[in-house]
Design a protein around this motif. Sequence first.
Motif, PDB file in Angstrom:
ATOM      1  N   ARG A 293       0.920  -0.956   0.078  1.00 55.50           N
ATOM      2  CA  ARG A 293      -0.046  -0.103  -0.292  1.00 55.50           C
ATOM      3  C   ARG A 293       0.931   1.059  -0.411  1.00 55.50           C
ATOM      4  NH1 ARG A 293      -3.316   0.723   5.131  1.00 55.50           N
ATOM      5  NH2 ARG A 293      -4.098   2.288   3.524  1.00 55.50           N
ATOM      6  N   GLY A 294       1.882   1.310   0.538  1.00 56.95           N
ATOM      7  CA  GLY A 294       2.993   2.355   0.960  1.00 56.95           C
ATOM      8  C   GLY A 294       3.909   2.560  -0.239  1.00 56.95           C
ATOM      9  N   MET A 295       3.791   1.874  -1.261  1.00 53.81           N
ATOM     10  CA  MET A 295       4.481   1.897  -2.380  1.00 53.81           C
ATOM     11  C   MET A 295       3.259   2.567  -3.517  1.00 53.81           C
ATOM     12  SD  MET A 295       7.119   0.258  -2.626  1.00 53.81           S
ATOM     13  CE  MET A 295       8.246   0.635  -0.859  1.00 53.81           C
ATOM     14  N   GLY A 296       2.120   2.768  -3.427  1.00 50.20           N
ATOM     15  CA  GLY A 296       1.307   2.881  -4.085  1.00 50.20           C
ATOM     16  C   GLY A 296       0.067   2.285  -4.599  1.00 50.20           C
ATOM     17  N   MET A 297       0.366   0.857  -4.330  1.00 51.31           N
ATOM     18  CA  MET A 297      -0.326   0.255  -5.308  1.00 51.31           C
ATOM     19  C   MET A 297      -2.442   0.344  -4.555  1.00 51.31           C
ATOM     20  SD  MET A 297       1.123  -3.817  -5.010  1.00 51.31           S
ATOM     21  CE  MET A 297       2.849  -4.207  -5.822  1.00 51.31           C
ATOM     22  N   GLN A 301      -4.661  -4.036  -7.332  1.00 51.22           N
ATOM     23  CA  GLN A 301      -2.984  -3.993  -7.439  1.00 51.22           C
ATOM     24  C   GLN A 301      -2.862  -5.516  -5.770  1.00 51.22           C
ATOM     25  OE1 GLN A 301      -2.172  -0.297  -8.480  1.00 51.22           O
ATOM     26  NE2 GLN A 301      -1.736  -1.387 -10.483  1.00 51.22           N
TER      27      GLN A 301
ATOM     28  N   ARG B  74       1.711   8.432  -2.518  1.00 53.13           N
ATOM     29  CA  ARG B  74       1.963   7.364  -2.272  1.00 53.13           C
ATOM     30  C   ARG B  74       3.202   7.467  -2.975  1.00 53.13           C
ATOM     31  NH1 ARG B  74      -2.769   3.727  -0.341  1.00 53.13           N
ATOM     32  NH2 ARG B  74      -3.339   5.181   1.714  1.00 53.13           N
ATOM     33  N   ARG B  75       3.143   7.206  -4.970  1.00 47.16           N
ATOM     34  CA  ARG B  75       4.461   6.279  -5.588  1.00 47.16           C
ATOM     35  C   ARG B  75       4.959   7.933  -5.570  1.00 47.16           C
ATOM     36  NH1 ARG B  75      -0.449   4.286  -9.959  1.00 47.16           N
ATOM     37  NH2 ARG B  75      -1.316   3.383  -8.849  1.00 47.16           N
ATOM     38  N   ILE B  77       6.202   9.326  -2.827  1.00 48.95           N
ATOM     39  CA  ILE B  77       6.879   9.718  -2.052  1.00 48.95           C
ATOM     40  C   ILE B  77       7.437   7.431  -1.237  1.00 48.95           C
ATOM     41  CG2 ILE B  77       6.734   9.327   1.239  1.00 48.95           C
ATOM     42  CD1 ILE B  77       4.121  10.949   0.680  1.00 48.95           C
ATOM     43  N   VAL B  98       8.800  -2.376  -8.289  1.00 48.04           N
ATOM     44  CA  VAL B  98       7.141  -1.913  -8.015  1.00 48.04           C
ATOM     45  C   VAL B  98       7.538  -0.415  -8.310  1.00 48.04           C
ATOM     46  CG1 VAL B  98       5.463  -1.496  -6.078  1.00 48.04           C
ATOM     47  CG2 VAL B  98       7.288  -3.340  -6.393  1.00 48.04           C
ATOM     48  N   VAL B  99       7.684   0.376  -7.801  1.00 50.93           N
ATOM     49  CA  VAL B  99       7.029   1.782  -8.030  1.00 50.93           C
ATOM     50  C   VAL B  99       7.537   2.174  -9.099  1.00 50.93           C
ATOM     51  CG1 VAL B  99       7.895   4.184  -7.140  1.00 50.93           C
ATOM     52  CG2 VAL B  99       6.954   2.972  -5.348  1.00 50.93           C
ATOM     53  N   LEU B 102       4.669   0.580 -10.777  1.00 53.07           N
ATOM     54  CA  LEU B 102       3.515   1.857 -11.000  1.00 53.07           C
ATOM     55  C   LEU B 102       3.270   2.622 -12.001  1.00 53.07           C
ATOM     56  CD1 LEU B 102       2.618   1.127  -6.947  1.00 53.07           C
ATOM     57  CD2 LEU B 102       1.771  -0.288  -8.879  1.00 53.07           C
ATOM     58  N   ARG B 148      15.016  -0.088  -2.536  1.00 47.13           N
ATOM     59  CA  ARG B 148      12.910   0.423  -3.397  1.00 47.13           C
ATOM     60  C   ARG B 148      12.554   1.526  -3.409  1.00 47.13           C
ATOM     61  NH1 ARG B 148       8.480  -4.037  -0.995  1.00 47.13           N
ATOM     62  NH2 ARG B 148       8.781  -2.992   0.577  1.00 47.13           N
ATOM     63  N   ALA B 149      12.561   1.997  -1.966  1.00 46.60           N
ATOM     64  CA  ALA B 149      12.113   3.608  -1.555  1.00 46.60           C
ATOM     65  C   ALA B 149      12.558   4.619  -2.353  1.00 46.60           C
ATOM     66  CB  ALA B 149      12.525   3.365   0.136  1.00 46.60           C
TER      67      ALA B 149
END
Lengths: 388, 314
Positions: A293-297, A301, B74-75, B77, B98-99, B102, B148-149
């Motif tokens: 969730r924190g990654m923005g999914m 997703q 969130r994408r 940050i 991942v990001v 996205l 990843r962050a």
Amino acid sequence: MSLPLRSNRVIPLLALLALALLWCLDFVSIQPNRIAPGSGLGLLAALGPVWALLLTGLLLACGLLALWSPRPTYGPILALVWLLLLQLPASLAWSIERHIGADLPYARVGIGAGCWSLLFLLGLLLIELQQRLGLSRVWLLGSAVVLALLLGWLAGQGWLEPLALLREYQSRRSQFAAALSSHLALVGAAVGASLLFGGAIALLLQRYPRAHKGSIGLLSFIQTIPSLALFGLLIAPLSYLSAQFPALQQLNIRGIGWAPALLALIAYSLLPIVRNTCVALQEVEAGVIESARGMGMSPAQVFLQVRLPLAMPLIIEGVRVTSIQAIGLTAVAALIGAGGFGTFIFQGLGQSAMDLIILGALPIIVLALLADGLFSLLGEGFSSGARR
Amino acid sequence: MIELRNVSKLFGQTRAVDAISLSVQTGELCVLIGTSGCGKSTTLRMINRLIAHSAGSIRIDGRDIEQIDPQQLRRGIGYAIQNTGLFPHWTVARNIAVVPRLLGWPAARIRRRVEELLHLLDLAPAEFAAKYPSQLSGGQAQRVGVARALAGDPDILLMDEPFGALDPITRESLQNELLRIQAQLRKTIVFVTHDMDEALKLANRIVVMDKGRIVQQDSPQALLAKPANAFVENLLGGQERGLKQAGLLRVATLMQVLTTAAAPLAGPRIKATDNLRQALSLMLWHRCSSLPVVDEQGRQVGVLRLDALLDRPR
């Protein structure tokens, strides 16, 4: 005698048991025709001294290899067990060769308790060895397939012709095919439908956790109803519905037949599927979901890319349990006219024809083992990425 | 820049966060510290809307975050948590990607970015890209978590006790890594921890929280010099404050510079880039009141005397 600490005691015990049963019980039995009572033949009488001593020697060697080497050498034992397994069809062919001549055209050879015990104990030995050697389950499945192929080949050559099981099969070829297809269709439809419904129920329970206890309780209660009773209970309402709505009759939905069987099978299948799916979805580590969730999914997703794939091995485990259960229950469904291999079992019981019963029971066991192996493999495939 | 104004969070009747105001400047590394349950993690997670705030306003670069779609927010940050939260069914490369995925970056750009980040975090791409998280050590996994962050090149990084579960040695090396990366990239970082040493080492500014409120916010030096109350003093370690403060200062700041560099005699010595705490420890160990100070090449560039430490103005 004090046993060395590292020695394996399971294998010698199984080998010894196999040896005892092999010598005490009949290896094969011979009937002059289908109706006349059969006479049992012990190991020595059935196979002759050379073959009997060879079998004894191989089993003893298995036990001794496991017992005496300081670190049991499982490789050679596995080879011996394989040899023992593969000689089974050959030994049947050999005993037929020895005892059935042209003078007995209708004679039938039944597989004796000794032979079945040997097969069963060899199976246990294989499982033990598979675990000790850390082999994949494909290995067990492969052994069974090789054995079946060998049996098929020998039967094709006509060497197993007088085998009672084979004679029963040959006089019922088309029925056998029909039983296989209806058995598979019932199991497939039941597992498929309960995966669909069970999945939906599990998702709803995720959203409304309050309903969890009640729903699982209800499904557990259904599980406690004896299968025959549930089949019986469904006859009345389905007969009524079918009488009220002629359209249903055209679909062959009646009090007996496939409809009540399928309903009951689905009812039984829901519990393992719902429970496993619920646990699987909940067990996914909170931190993983949180970071997804924190990654923005998006919620979709998170579910499709993270939660569902991580839950998959456990969900498949549920499907595996359900399939095996459904394969067994479908046998009982033959009593309400749903077809399947149960038909042979109940016919055989009625005619007290042991070989007909086995003709029905054996494929059910094989199907259950196949389902177990296939779904285990599938589960392993799904979890391979997540594991070391 | 992140601005929190009178932000509160209520869980039922309990006030987890109570009307806090805080602004984090661009390029600043701000550490939220406090005992567990003080609301520091909640505060952090309100910034990327993983938790919705009950009252007040949160702005990022002047925009109210409630006006931004939470997924878009969130994408943009970076987010790293304790125990990494890596996706166990994906490889390291896929985890880092991942990001960017996205965000819909083209595949070639994602590949380049993943490789770049693995290099940045000191993980050889050939060795690590195809590994699964379960094949990594704790420190390696956390490096991947940080990579990843950083993957979507966000301006803001939120880190929730990222090094909390690591052993002291690994933790220290990752802290150094973070400082190195921060010197290079200048992100705006909000970092939650309960470890004061970590806070003193990393922070430009430390925000001490207790029972949902901000008790004090200051630079590490100022916090050590003037703790606002007994709680902060306690958090600073009471009697060990002197050492903690010494740990923040480099030897170079207090040494007496030598005019001509030369190789020192045998015996204990200290590097100009080491801190005063290490110098003090060496003096105690060798029972001496002065140490030769050397540069990276081992040439003596100065002398550090115990007197200089004691005479240091407050």
